[in-house]
Design a protein around this motif. Structure first.
Motif, PDB file in Angstrom:
ATOM      1  N   LEU A 241       7.867  -5.784 -63.081  1.00 16.07           N
ATOM      2  CA  LEU A 241       7.749  -4.498 -63.765  1.00 16.07           C
ATOM      3  C   LEU A 241       7.066  -3.469 -62.866  1.00 16.07           C
ATOM      4  O   LEU A 241       7.538  -2.340 -62.709  1.00 16.07           O
ATOM      5  CB  LEU A 241       6.939  -4.682 -65.058  1.00 16.07           C
ATOM      6  CG  LEU A 241       7.024  -3.598 -66.131  1.00 16.07           C
ATOM      7  CD1 LEU A 241       8.418  -3.582 -66.741  1.00 16.07           C
ATOM      8  CD2 LEU A 241       5.984  -3.860 -67.221  1.00 16.07           C
ATOM      9  N   ILE A 242       5.949  -3.869 -62.266  1.00 15.85           N
ATOM     10  CA  ILE A 242       5.159  -3.019 -61.350  1.00 15.85           C
ATOM     11  C   ILE A 242       4.965  -3.819 -60.070  1.00 15.85           C
ATOM     12  O   ILE A 242       4.132  -4.726 -60.013  1.00 15.85           O
ATOM     13  CB  ILE A 242       3.782  -2.672 -61.959  1.00 15.85           C
ATOM     14  CG1 ILE A 242       3.937  -2.029 -63.328  1.00 15.85           C
ATOM     15  CG2 ILE A 242       2.992  -1.794 -61.003  1.00 15.85           C
ATOM     16  CD1 ILE A 242       4.465  -0.628 -63.316  1.00 15.85           C
ATOM     17  N   PRO A 243       5.688  -3.526 -59.010  1.00 11.59           N
ATOM     18  CA  PRO A 243       5.567  -4.333 -57.791  1.00 11.59           C
ATOM     19  C   PRO A 243       4.254  -4.055 -57.028  1.00 11.59           C
ATOM     20  O   PRO A 243       4.216  -3.380 -56.009  1.00 11.59           O
ATOM     21  CB  PRO A 243       6.790  -3.904 -56.959  1.00 11.59           C
ATOM     22  CG  PRO A 243       7.347  -2.705 -57.598  1.00 11.59           C
ATOM     23  CD  PRO A 243       6.734  -2.515 -58.922  1.00 11.59           C
ATOM     24  N   PHE A 244       3.157  -4.606 -57.557  1.00 12.86           N
ATOM     25  CA  PHE A 244       1.841  -4.395 -56.951  1.00 12.86           C
ATOM     26  C   PHE A 244       1.685  -5.285 -55.710  1.00 12.86           C
ATOM     27  O   PHE A 244       2.317  -6.330 -55.573  1.00 12.86           O
ATOM     28  CB  PHE A 244       0.739  -4.683 -57.969  1.00 12.86           C
ATOM     29  CG  PHE A 244       0.821  -6.055 -58.592  1.00 12.86           C
ATOM     30  CD1 PHE A 244       0.265  -7.167 -57.965  1.00 12.86           C
ATOM     31  CD2 PHE A 244       1.456  -6.243 -59.815  1.00 12.86           C
ATOM     32  CE1 PHE A 244       0.338  -8.428 -58.535  1.00 12.86           C
ATOM     33  CE2 PHE A 244       1.535  -7.501 -60.397  1.00 12.86           C
ATOM     34  CZ  PHE A 244       0.977  -8.597 -59.751  1.00 12.86           C
TER      35      PHE A 244
ATOM     36  N   LEU B  64       2.298 -12.914 -64.981  1.00 15.49           N
ATOM     37  CA  LEU B  64       1.997 -12.175 -63.749  1.00 15.49           C
ATOM     38  C   LEU B  64       3.267 -11.925 -62.940  1.00 15.49           C
ATOM     39  O   LEU B  64       3.433 -10.851 -62.348  1.00 15.49           O
ATOM     40  CB  LEU B  64       0.970 -12.934 -62.912  1.00 15.49           C
ATOM     41  CG  LEU B  64      -0.463 -12.933 -63.454  1.00 15.49           C
ATOM     42  CD1 LEU B  64      -1.350 -13.853 -62.621  1.00 15.49           C
ATOM     43  CD2 LEU B  64      -1.031 -11.517 -63.462  1.00 15.49           C
ATOM     44  N   ALA B  65       4.155 -12.907 -62.923  1.00 17.89           N
ATOM     45  CA  ALA B  65       5.427 -12.711 -62.225  1.00 17.89           C
ATOM     46  C   ALA B  65       6.254 -11.629 -62.913  1.00 17.89           C
ATOM     47  O   ALA B  65       6.863 -10.776 -62.247  1.00 17.89           O
ATOM     48  CB  ALA B  65       6.199 -14.029 -62.166  1.00 17.89           C
ATOM     49  N   ASP B  66       6.269 -11.645 -64.246  1.00 19.49           N
ATOM     50  CA  ASP B  66       6.996 -10.604 -64.982  1.00 19.49           C
ATOM     51  C   ASP B  66       6.374  -9.233 -64.736  1.00 19.49           C
ATOM     52  O   ASP B  66       7.090  -8.237 -64.586  1.00 19.49           O
ATOM     53  CB  ASP B  66       6.985 -10.914 -66.483  1.00 19.49           C
ATOM     54  CG  ASP B  66       7.828 -12.138 -66.829  1.00 19.49           C
ATOM     55  OD1 ASP B  66       8.717 -12.487 -66.020  1.00 19.49           O
ATOM     56  OD2 ASP B  66       7.594 -12.733 -67.899  1.00 19.49           O
ATOM     57  N   PHE B  67       5.053  -9.164 -64.720  1.00 19.00           N
ATOM     58  CA  PHE B  67       4.369  -7.890 -64.485  1.00 19.00           C
ATOM     59  C   PHE B  67       4.655  -7.384 -63.069  1.00 19.00           C
ATOM     60  O   PHE B  67       4.799  -6.172 -62.848  1.00 19.00           O
ATOM     61  CB  PHE B  67       2.865  -8.073 -64.692  1.00 19.00           C
ATOM     62  CG  PHE B  67       2.082  -6.799 -64.609  1.00 19.00           C
ATOM     63  CD1 PHE B  67       2.413  -5.710 -65.402  1.00 19.00           C
ATOM     64  CD2 PHE B  67       1.003  -6.677 -63.749  1.00 19.00           C
ATOM     65  CE1 PHE B  67       1.685  -4.528 -65.330  1.00 19.00           C
ATOM     66  CE2 PHE B  67       0.270  -5.500 -63.671  1.00 19.00           C
ATOM     67  CZ  PHE B  67       0.618  -4.425 -64.462  1.00 19.00           C
ATOM     68  N   HIS B  68       4.755  -8.287 -62.110  1.00 19.43           N
ATOM     69  CA  HIS B  68       5.066  -7.881 -60.738  1.00 19.43           C
ATOM     70  C   HIS B  68       6.487  -7.333 -60.645  1.00 19.43           C
ATOM     71  O   HIS B  68       6.756  -6.394 -59.888  1.00 19.43           O
ATOM     72  CB  HIS B  68       4.887  -9.072 -59.794  1.00 19.43           C
ATOM     73  CG  HIS B  68       5.043  -8.716 -58.351  1.00 19.43           C
ATOM     74  ND1 HIS B  68       6.216  -8.910 -57.646  1.00 19.43           N
ATOM     75  CD2 HIS B  68       4.178  -8.130 -57.470  1.00 19.43           C
ATOM     76  CE1 HIS B  68       6.074  -8.497 -56.405  1.00 19.43           C
ATOM     77  NE2 HIS B  68       4.847  -8.018 -56.266  1.00 19.43           N
TER      78      HIS B  68
ATOM     79  N   SER C 237       3.320 -13.853 -57.470  1.00 16.75           N
ATOM     80  CA  SER C 237       3.817 -12.553 -57.024  1.00 16.75           C
ATOM     81  C   SER C 237       3.742 -12.329 -55.526  1.00 16.75           C
ATOM     82  O   SER C 237       4.303 -11.346 -55.027  1.00 16.75           O
ATOM     83  CB  SER C 237       2.999 -11.445 -57.723  1.00 16.75           C
ATOM     84  OG  SER C 237       1.635 -11.533 -57.346  1.00 16.75           O
ATOM     85  N   GLY C 238       3.023 -13.189 -54.813  1.00 13.46           N
ATOM     86  CA  GLY C 238       2.825 -12.968 -53.385  1.00 13.46           C
ATOM     87  C   GLY C 238       1.798 -11.905 -53.076  1.00 13.46           C
ATOM     88  O   GLY C 238       1.599 -11.550 -51.916  1.00 13.46           O
ATOM     89  N   ALA C 239       1.122 -11.392 -54.096  1.00 12.86           N
ATOM     90  CA  ALA C 239       0.150 -10.327 -53.899  1.00 12.86           C
ATOM     91  C   ALA C 239      -1.246 -10.910 -53.685  1.00 12.86           C
ATOM     92  O   ALA C 239      -1.516 -12.083 -53.944  1.00 12.86           O
ATOM     93  CB  ALA C 239       0.144  -9.386 -55.100  1.00 12.86           C
ATOM     94  N   GLU C 240      -2.136 -10.042 -53.242  1.00 14.15           N
ATOM     95  CA  GLU C 240      -3.535 -10.411 -53.051  1.00 14.15           C
ATOM     96  C   GLU C 240      -4.302 -10.152 -54.338  1.00 14.15           C
ATOM     97  O   GLU C 240      -4.078  -9.152 -55.016  1.00 14.15           O
ATOM     98  CB  GLU C 240      -4.133  -9.589 -51.907  1.00 14.15           C
ATOM     99  CG  GLU C 240      -5.616  -9.851 -51.658  1.00 14.15           C
ATOM    100  CD  GLU C 240      -6.198  -8.909 -50.626  1.00 14.15           C
ATOM    101  OE1 GLU C 240      -7.429  -8.947 -50.432  1.00 14.15           O
ATOM    102  OE2 GLU C 240      -5.415  -8.125 -50.040  1.00 14.15           O
TER     103      GLU C 240
ATOM    104  N   LEU D  94      -3.522   3.761 -62.300  1.00 16.94           N
ATOM    105  CA  LEU D  94      -3.445   2.333 -62.016  1.00 16.94           C
ATOM    106  C   LEU D  94      -2.830   1.614 -63.215  1.00 16.94           C
ATOM    107  O   LEU D  94      -3.386   1.661 -64.320  1.00 16.94           O
ATOM    108  CB  LEU D  94      -4.843   1.763 -61.738  1.00 16.94           C
ATOM    109  CG  LEU D  94      -5.476   2.151 -60.402  1.00 16.94           C
ATOM    110  CD1 LEU D  94      -6.920   1.643 -60.333  1.00 16.94           C
ATOM    111  CD2 LEU D  94      -4.665   1.594 -59.244  1.00 16.94           C
ATOM    112  N   PRO D  95      -1.704   0.950 -63.046  1.00 17.89           N
ATOM    113  CA  PRO D  95      -1.124   0.182 -64.161  1.00 17.89           C
ATOM    114  C   PRO D  95      -2.081  -0.930 -64.585  1.00 17.89           C
ATOM    115  O   PRO D  95      -2.617  -1.663 -63.736  1.00 17.89           O
ATOM    116  CB  PRO D  95       0.173  -0.387 -63.565  1.00 17.89           C
ATOM    117  CG  PRO D  95       0.441   0.444 -62.348  1.00 17.89           C
ATOM    118  CD  PRO D  95      -0.884   0.885 -61.830  1.00 17.89           C
TER     119      PRO D  95
END
Length: 796
Positions: A160-163, A154-158, A193-196, A245-246
């Motif tokens: 890649l795509i800063p969601f 998930l950190a790598d994906f964030h 990622s700090g995301a919701e 949407l990624p």
């Protein structure tokens, strides 16, 4: 006495299962293993197939009996009773659950009545599952922890795509069975990622999922949805792509192929999990208590990226991402020209620019032949002259030179015989044959270059794949080092060392990928194709119709000394018959012989020619255009030539003395002839040696195919043992690095062994002077028939 009996019973019951298993083995009764699935679903089939395959590979026939899998309906309501019945079934020796719900119920149910393995655990901390120093600590119970760290992915994906708001699609029944997942997943997303995170319960309808997506979602994470069909999965992914949407999927196959943007699932994920189950079964049958077996399955993630989807949603990955990732849809920028080896060779012959220039050189040489022939044909010249003379001069010429005169004529020259002209013409014809042979030599070189470029691209891609696998291994070892450091069995120095190895492996992979692109550019240049147009290659196998090895008798000759000697003799004979180098040498030799003959005839053979022509005065005007009238008797008269005149001349010429030029020319032509004969013998010897050397090299590389595969297999098995030993703390990092380097080098050699042999075969055909891919089918068949006849002869 009673105390002794009690103690004996206690000691006897403790290893009851071990004794039972050993007794069953002694009686040749197989251990019966029951597999429990959450539901009947094609999504479980890869794991089911891999488990059966690994267990059969680990055990001898008759040791293990895999019972037909039993499945619930996907809910804890049915899976729980099914699991309980199986655990208490006296005909079952060991129970293995291959679904997250069944594994959850098994792992949380306390000590089972018989050995049991929970095959799929999502997160032991979220699920409140026993975990003590990497083991369960519960008798007769072990499990397999998740295959790869989801938080890291998930950190790598964030990155890649800063969601900012991630929708996580989870199976509805899984959420009901494991309610702790909601809180655990949400916390994991925030920490990584700090995301919701927004949890979307899902079942079997894509429309329900799409309708449940709240506003502000800018990325989606798809977990396995066993109740959803593949058609519904395709519809869901397509709709998400339409919304730009990624989509990150837990599983790489088939979701990324169906259109998901990417997945970090490690390669052979199901196989590695199945292998752990098989290893646990082996250790259980050997007498180990399942509660003492390690539960962590350590591996590193690897990105699989769909470039078609990336372009569709407007995402452009960087070079570092493209280099690390396993790419799907690489031809999405446009249809790639997919060529076979034979097509590549034929297109090189038809389109190569160097070869086109050589064709023009041959055309120019053909005109040299025509120029030499011109010296043997009549030469006809016409003339038309208008002459103006000064009036006074014309008037004083007494009619011999009029003021204005128009005259013309035609002359010709016919060489009846000229030895120099015939020698020049004959030599040019032979030299033209030499030019054509030189063009054919270049054609063979260009075709060989194209074939080498084609195979070099395949080799470069193979090496890039090996480097990608090496990077994955290095990252897996980094995860092992982190785990060992966390439990205190390794120092942080190991982590730093592996981080450096990861950086080096990434650099090597980037370099390998660059070599692929460089090789493709070289291939496109040779084929005279746009350098920015995609080009794909089909893999090449030994019986490829473009190769000499399409005839199995050729390959069989490499393993038999007598047949190999006969094959060598046959191919040398073929080379001496068709080689353009030898044809060129013979043509140059014939041209020089003609020049030497001419030099000898120059002493006694004259040159005969016939010349002639006619002329006419068409008009005279002005002063002096007529003879002036003189008084009679005139003091003198001036004869006037007729307007129409002609002449004819036959000539024979023979030089008497040329300052010894003819003598020197004859001597020099003889020396040049001797030189060309020596050169022709050298070409023949070099041709013979080149065919034999190419065959020896090909025979060596053919023998190396099996040997490199054996070495690669041994190195891979050694690495597996060493890496397992490193994970358990019984091997040092240097031992793992040595084993990994050996495995990588052996894998490179094995992966390209066939390509190396095929390249050597192409060089054999080049040495012969003909490529099967360029021959007409009937011509190719005739050659193969000749070759078979030669190989069927008895060795003297």
């Amino acid at each position: 006495m009673l105390l002794r009996l009690t103690l004996w019973v206690s000691l006897a019951c403790a290893p009851a299962f071990t004794v039972a298993v050993r007794l069953a083995a002694a009686q040749s009764q197989p251990t019966r293993v029951a597999l429990i699935l959450d539901r009947e679903s094609s999504r479980f089939q890869p794991l089911l197939d891999a488990t059966a395959r690994e267990i059969h590979d680990f055990f001898q026939p008759g040791e293990i009996e895999l019972l037909a899998p039993k499945a619930g309906d996907g809910t804890a309501r049915t899976i729980g009773p099914l699991l309980d019945r199986t655990l208490h079934d006296s005909s079952v020796s060991i129970v293995v659950t291959l679904g997250p719900i069944g594994s959850h119920l098994l792992a949380r149910g306390g000590p089972p009545p018989k050995p049991a393995i929970a095959g799929i655990i999502i997160d032991p901390l979220w699920q409140d599952i026993p975990l003590k120093e990497g083991q369960t600590g519960i008798r007769r119970l072990t499990y397999v922890d998740q295959s790869y760290p989801i938080g890291n992915t998930l950190a790598d994906f964030h990155r890649l795509i800063p969601f900012r708001k991630l929708a996580i699609v989870l199976d509805r029944d899984l959420l009901q069975a494991i309610p702790q997942l909601r809180q655990g997943v949400a916390r994991l997303v925030h920490d990584a990622s700090g995301a919701e995170a927004v949890i979307i319960p899902a079942f079997d309808q894509s429309d329900q999922i799409l309708a449940a997506l709240p506003a502000g979602i800018d990325a989606v994470y798809l977990t396995p949805l066993p109740a959803m069909s593949e058609d519904e999965t395709v519809r869901l992914i397509q709709q998400l792509n339409d919304r730009r949407l990624p989509t990150l999927s837990y599983l790489a196959e088939p979701e990324v192929r169906l259109g998901a943007l990417g997945s970090y699932e490690p390669p052979e994920n199901w196989q590695r999990r199945a292998r752990r189950v098989a290893v646990d079964l082996q250790r259980i049958l050997a007498g180990d208590d399942p509660g003492t077996l390690p539960v962590n399955l350590v591996s590193a993630s690897r990105l699989t990226l769909n470039l078609t989807t990336a372009r569709r949603i407007g995402f452009s990955p960087g070079w570092s991402v493209l280099t690390d990732a396993e790419l799907v849809g690489v031809d999405s920028a446009g249809p790639a020209d997919t060529l076979s080896l034979a097509e590549t060779m034929r297109r090189a012959e038809a389109a190569n620019l160097d070869l086109a220039a050589a064709d023009l050189d041959v055309e120019s040489g053909r005109e040299d032949v025509h120029l030499a022939r011109a010296n043997l044909l009549p030469q006809v010249e016409s003339r038309l002259t208008q002459t103006y003379t000064r009036e006074g001069t014309a008037a004083a010429s007494l009619g011999q030179q009029p003021q204005r005169q128009l005259d013309g004529g035609v002359s010709f020259s016919l060489p009846l015989y000229s030895e120099d002209a015939w020698a020049g013409f004959g030599s040019q014809r032979k030299l033209q044959v030499a030019r054509e042979a030189d063009r054919d030599r270049l054609r063979l070189d260009v075709v060989l270059d194209a074939a080498e470029a084609y195979l070099n691209v395949l080799r470069a891609r193979t090496l890039a794949d090996v480097q990608r696998s090496n990077l994955y291994r290095t990252r897996s070892n980094l995860e092992v080092a982190r785990l060992r450091e966390g439990v205190g069995s390794a120092s942080r120095a190991d982590i730093y060392r592996w981080r450096g190895e990861v950086a080096t492996a990434r650099k090597d992979l980037i370099s390998a990928e660059a070599q692929v692109r460089v090789g493709e550019l070289d291939l496109k240049r040779l084929l005279n194709r746009p350098l920015n147009r995609p080009l794909a290659q089909r893999p090449v196998s030994l019986p490829d119709p473009a190769l000499l090895a399409q005839d199995s008798s050729v390959l069989s000759a490499f393993d038999h000394p007598d047949r190999f000697r006969m094959l060598t003799a046959a191919l040398v004979e073929e080379a001496l018959r068709v080689s353009p180098e030898l044809i060129q040498a013979d043509a140059s030799l014939a041209a020089q012989r003609r020049q030497r003959t001419a030099a000898g005839r120059a002493f006694w053979l004259p040159t005969f020619s016939l010349q002639g022509g006619f002329s006419n005065v068409f008009d005279r005007s002005g002063a002096g255009s007529s003879v002036p009238a003189f008084p009679t008797p005139a003091p003198t008269t001036f004869p006037i030539a007729p307007d129409l005149t002609w002449q004819l001349r036959f000539e024979a010429s023979l030089p008497i003395f040329t300052g010894f030029e003819n003598t020197s020319t004859r001597a020099q032509s003889g020396i040049d002839l001797d030189r060309l004969e020596v050169q022709r013998n050298a070409v023949k010897l070099a041709l013979d040696q080149r065919v034999r050397s190419a065959l020896e090299t090909a025979a060596s590389s053919y023998a190396g195919i099996a040997l490199t595969r054996d070495a690669a297999e041994a190195a891979a098995q050694n690495y597996a043992l060493v890496s397992d030993a490193y994970a358990s703390g019984s091997a040092s990092i240097t031992t793992v690095l040595d084993a990994q380097d050996a495995a990588t080098q052996s894998a490179e050699a094995a992966a390209n062994a066939v390509n190396d042999f095929l390249l050597d075969l192409m060089r054999v055909e080049r040495a012969m002077g003909e490529f099967g891919a360029l021959q007409a089918p009937e011509q190719r068949q005739e050659f193969l028939n000749r070759l078979r006849e030669a190989l069927e002869k008895r060795a003297p």
